[in-house]
Design a protein around this motif. Sequence first.
Motif, mmCIF file in Angstrom:
data_model
loop_
_atom_site.group_PDB
_atom_site.id
_atom_site.type_symbol
_atom_site.label_atom_id
_atom_site.label_comp_id
_atom_site.label_asym_id
_atom_site.label_seq_id
_atom_site.Cartn_x
_atom_site.Cartn_y
_atom_site.Cartn_z
ATOM 1 N N ARG A 1 -4.980 16.828 7.548
ATOM 2 C CA ARG A 1 -5.980 15.758 7.416
ATOM 3 C C ARG A 1 -5.718 14.863 6.223
ATOM 4 O O ARG A 1 -6.084 13.701 6.223
ATOM 5 C CB ARG A 1 -7.375 16.378 7.265
ATOM 6 N N THR A 2 -5.110 15.413 5.168
ATOM 7 C CA THR A 2 -4.904 14.621 3.951
ATOM 8 C C THR A 2 -3.446 14.167 3.843
ATOM 9 O O THR A 2 -3.004 13.774 2.787
ATOM 10 C CB THR A 2 -5.273 15.438 2.701
ATOM 11 N N ARG A 3 -2.706 14.235 4.963
ATOM 12 C CA ARG A 3 -1.288 13.852 4.919
ATOM 13 C C ARG A 3 -1.152 12.364 4.585
ATOM 14 O O ARG A 3 -2.119 11.614 4.664
ATOM 15 C CB ARG A 3 -0.619 14.148 6.261
ATOM 16 N N LYS A 4 0.064 11.994 4.280
ATOM 17 C CA LYS A 4 0.347 10.603 3.926
ATOM 18 C C LYS A 4 -0.046 9.680 5.073
ATOM 19 O O LYS A 4 0.343 9.891 6.218
ATOM 20 C CB LYS A 4 1.845 10.479 3.651
ATOM 21 N N PRO A 5 -0.823 8.631 4.789
ATOM 22 C CA PRO A 5 -1.200 7.715 5.868
ATOM 23 C C PRO A 5 0.020 6.938 6.373
ATOM 24 O O PRO A 5 0.996 6.782 5.647
ATOM 25 C CB PRO A 5 -2.200 6.766 5.203
ATOM 26 N N ALA A 6 -0.067 6.479 7.619
ATOM 27 C CA ALA A 6 1.034 5.688 8.175
ATOM 28 C C ALA A 6 0.857 4.239 7.753
ATOM 29 O O ALA A 6 -0.038 3.549 8.210
ATOM 30 C CB ALA A 6 1.026 5.796 9.694
ATOM 31 N N PHE A 7 1.696 3.791 6.821
ATOM 32 C CA PHE A 7 1.608 2.410 6.358
ATOM 33 C C PHE A 7 2.591 1.563 7.137
ATOM 34 O O PHE A 7 3.564 1.082 6.607
ATOM 35 C CB PHE A 7 1.963 2.328 4.869
ATOM 36 N N LYS A 8 2.377 1.420 8.412
ATOM 37 C CA LYS A 8 3.346 0.659 9.190
ATOM 38 C C LYS A 8 2.617 -0.244 10.170
ATOM 39 O O LYS A 8 1.733 0.186 10.888
ATOM 40 C CB LYS A 8 4.247 1.613 9.986
ATOM 41 N N ALA A 9 2.977 -1.517 10.154
ATOM 42 C CA ALA A 9 2.473 -2.423 11.180
ATOM 43 C C ALA A 9 3.678 -2.825 12.018
ATOM 44 O O ALA A 9 4.605 -3.444 11.529
ATOM 45 C CB ALA A 9 1.825 -3.640 10.553
ATOM 46 N N ARG A 10 3.686 -2.403 13.291
ATOM 47 C CA ARG A 10 4.810 -2.720 14.160
ATOM 48 C C ARG A 10 4.316 -3.750 15.172
ATOM 49 O O ARG A 10 3.396 -3.490 15.944
ATOM 50 C CB ARG A 10 5.270 -1.448 14.871
ATOM 51 N N PHE A 11 4.883 -4.943 15.096
ATOM 52 C CA PHE A 11 4.502 -5.987 16.053
ATOM 53 C C PHE A 11 5.554 -6.085 17.143
ATOM 54 O O PHE A 11 6.744 -6.159 16.858
ATOM 55 C CB PHE A 11 4.376 -7.340 15.342
ATOM 56 N N LEU A 12 5.122 -6.080 18.384
ATOM 57 C CA LEU A 12 6.048 -6.195 19.506
ATOM 58 C C LEU A 12 5.547 -7.279 20.439
ATOM 59 O O LEU A 12 4.341 -7.448 20.623
ATOM 60 C CB LEU A 12 6.092 -4.890 20.288
ATOM 61 N N ALA B 1 0.837 -1.207 0.000
ATOM 62 C CA ALA B 1 0.000 0.000 0.000
ATOM 63 C C ALA B 1 0.867 1.251 0.000
ATOM 64 O O ALA B 1 0.553 2.239 -0.660
ATOM 65 C CB ALA B 1 -0.919 -0.003 1.214
ATOM 66 N N ALA B 2 1.994 1.191 0.738
ATOM 67 C CA ALA B 2 2.892 2.346 0.795
ATOM 68 C C ALA B 2 3.496 2.610 -0.577
ATOM 69 O O ALA B 2 3.580 3.758 -1.021
ATOM 70 C CB ALA B 2 3.995 2.105 1.824
ATOM 71 N N ILE B 3 3.902 1.515 -1.253
ATOM 72 C CA ILE B 3 4.491 1.672 -2.591
ATOM 73 C C ILE B 3 3.447 2.226 -3.557
ATOM 74 O O ILE B 3 3.708 3.130 -4.335
ATOM 75 C CB ILE B 3 5.050 0.318 -3.107
ATOM 76 N N GLU B 4 2.233 1.688 -3.431
ATOM 77 C CA GLU B 4 1.148 2.156 -4.291
ATOM 78 C C GLU B 4 0.905 3.654 -4.092
ATOM 79 O O GLU B 4 0.712 4.404 -5.029
ATOM 80 C CB GLU B 4 -0.121 1.376 -3.952
ATOM 81 N N TYR B 5 0.956 4.087 -2.825
ATOM 82 C CA TYR B 5 0.747 5.513 -2.528
ATOM 83 C C TYR B 5 1.856 6.348 -3.153
ATOM 84 O O TYR B 5 1.594 7.372 -3.760
ATOM 85 C CB TYR B 5 0.690 5.738 -1.018
ATOM 86 N N GLU B 6 3.107 5.863 -3.007
ATOM 87 C CA GLU B 6 4.235 6.590 -3.598
ATOM 88 C C GLU B 6 4.050 6.733 -5.108
ATOM 89 O O GLU B 6 4.397 7.754 -5.694
ATOM 90 C CB GLU B 6 5.558 5.864 -3.325
ATOM 91 N N ASN B 7 3.520 5.663 -5.712
ATOM 92 C CA ASN B 7 3.393 5.656 -7.175
ATOM 93 C C ASN B 7 2.122 6.326 -7.688
ATOM 94 O O ASN B 7 1.894 6.361 -8.887
ATOM 95 C CB ASN B 7 3.450 4.213 -7.700
ATOM 96 N N LEU B 8 1.286 6.800 -6.778
ATOM 97 C CA LEU B 8 0.040 7.452 -7.198
ATOM 98 C C LEU B 8 0.345 8.564 -8.202
ATOM 99 O O LEU B 8 1.247 9.355 -7.999
ATOM 100 C CB LEU B 8 -0.651 8.080 -5.985
ATOM 101 N N GLU B 9 -0.419 8.576 -9.270
ATOM 102 C CA GLU B 9 -0.249 9.624 -10.263
ATOM 103 C C GLU B 9 -0.611 10.969 -9.645
ATOM 104 O O GLU B 9 -1.602 11.091 -8.937
ATOM 105 C CB GLU B 9 -1.201 9.368 -11.450
ATOM 106 N N THR B 10 0.211 11.953 -9.884
ATOM 107 C CA THR B 10 -0.161 13.298 -9.426
ATOM 108 C C THR B 10 -0.332 14.190 -10.641
ATOM 109 O O THR B 10 0.338 14.019 -11.656
ATOM 110 C CB THR B 10 0.916 13.910 -8.516
#
Length: 328
Positions: A299-310, A163-172
């Motif tokens: 509000r429209t900032r980049k979402p946090a695409f991180k799953a941190r398991f501890l 999802a993070a890569i997809e967001y980076e590649n989003l057409e602007t």
Amino acid sequence: MKNKEWLCQLSKLTSLPYYEECRIFGNKSGALIATRDGYIVGIGLGKAPGGHAAVKMLLRYAKAQDPQQIKQALDPAKGKFKLVTDPTTAALVRTYSFAKPDAATVADQSRELLAALKTSAVAINRKCEECGKADTEMVLLNDLPAYYCSSCQIQLKQKLDAAAIEYENLETNLPLGLLYGMGAALLGSIAWGGVAYLLHRIFLWGAIIIGLFVAKAVVKGIGKVTWSAKVMIGLLTAASVAFGDAIFYTLSVMNQSQVAFMRALKVVLATFWRLETDADGGLVSILFALIGAGIVMYRTRKPAFKARFLALGTPATTLSRVASLPGR
Ligand SMILES: [Zn+2]
């Protein structure tokens, strides 16, 4: 009473283990976390929305169709806690001003809430919350205690990376953003100048609305908030309010000197900077407009695409019990 002392006391009263290192409520004093009757229970100290000191509690259950029904079941047992439920979690917050609430009262409350939960929600029962695999270990997923088996952990990480890569590649689309932004800015100017001229006053919240409006238009056009979008939003917002002021001065000059719009505008623009910095609130309104724009950018900032398991680690209460065993 100190936070850790209070949590130790609560841990003894509830027999929920105390994890000093688990900051699930954001507070460095840690939290009590355990599974009781198949539900996840977490209690700790933290901040309520707005920064007020609070006792916080989490009750987690298997995914529910109707969280509202669970809220209704828990409501009579919630006492002084505020309660919000979502499909997997009931979050409870009780603010306090000076002394913390009595630990015994909170312990009783947690028991009552759990009893009410049993009547309304299905237990997780150590099953992976994603695939249902039995005998899963409890982990912290972005600081939320949850049951997630190892293969689902890997899958979620991969999904979020994708999802993070997809967001980076989003057409602007910068030109479209500029077009939308300029349109919104011009409408904002006309409204701002017109209202100021007709009502003989300015409204600072009007400036905030212009900021919101311009920022939304730019983001809609570009597709996401990039650095160029932020610069564009800032400039267009400031320009919108400034040009709105110019329209206001122009209308006033037209009225006083009976000249045509373009001629009046020329006169105004020639001395604009002095007018704007001399006038009451000229720069302040621009500042307020930028606040509005900032709200949209946040509000429209980049979402946090991180799953941190501890892992949960070892609870402090077990450690002290081990340490106090005879022969050790
Ligand atoms: Zn799983």
